[in-house]
Design a protein around this motif. Structure first.
Motif, short mmCIF file in Angstrom:
data_model
loop_
_atom_site.label_atom_id
_atom_site.label_comp_id
_atom_site.label_asym_id
_atom_site.label_seq_id
_atom_site.Cartn_x
_atom_site.Cartn_y
_atom_site.Cartn_z
N MET A 54 0.84 -1.17 0.00
CA MET A 54 0.00 0.00 0.00
C MET A 54 0.89 1.24 0.00
N SER A 55 0.46 2.23 -0.73
CA SER A 55 1.22 3.47 -0.75
C SER A 55 0.76 4.36 0.40
N ALA A 56 1.67 5.14 0.87
CA ALA A 56 1.35 6.04 1.97
C ALA A 56 0.62 7.26 1.41
N LEU A 57 -0.52 7.56 1.96
CA LEU A 57 -1.29 8.71 1.52
C LEU A 57 -0.81 9.96 2.25
N PRO A 58 -0.82 11.10 1.56
CA PRO A 58 -0.40 12.32 2.24
C PRO A 58 -1.46 12.74 3.27
N ALA A 59 -1.06 13.55 4.19
CA ALA A 59 -1.97 14.03 5.22
C ALA A 59 -3.07 14.87 4.58
N PRO A 60 -4.32 14.76 5.05
CA PRO A 60 -5.41 15.53 4.47
C PRO A 60 -5.19 17.03 4.64
N VAL A 61 -5.71 17.78 3.68
CA VAL A 61 -5.57 19.23 3.72
C VAL A 61 -6.61 19.80 4.66
N ARG A 62 -6.24 20.77 5.46
CA ARG A 62 -7.17 21.40 6.38
C ARG A 62 -8.07 22.36 5.60
N VAL A 63 -9.38 22.16 5.73
CA VAL A 63 -10.35 22.97 4.99
C VAL A 63 -10.70 24.21 5.79
N SER A 64 -10.80 25.32 5.10
CA SER A 64 -11.11 26.59 5.73
C SER A 64 -12.49 26.55 6.39
#
Length: 78
Positions: free
Chosen positions: A1-11
């Protein structure tokens, strides 16, 4: 499995906008459903009145067809 990047913080403004549009959509849907339900109820009422007349006419035609068929069968039996 590939490592997913951290989710972006939504305004918070974008979150508020999304929830606002969701709420408005639900309210619009309820209003629209209510309006269409009233219109459909009026149509059903008119159709119910017409159904009585149509059923009476069909019963008369069916009775006439049955009498005609009986007369034809009597003519064939002789």
């Amino acid at each position: 499995m590939s490592a997913l990047p951290a989710p972006v913080r939504v305004s918070p403004l974008i979150k508020f906008g999304r929830w606002s549009f969701l709420g408005l959509g639900v309210l619009y849907g309820a209003f629209h459903q209510n309006r269409l339900s009233k219109k459909e109820a009026a149509i059903r009422e008119v159709e119910a009145k017409l159904k009585v007349e149509r059923d009476a006419k069909l019963a008369i035609e069916k009775k006439a067809a049955a009498e005609k068929e009986m007369a034809e069968l009597e003519a064939l039996a002789r």
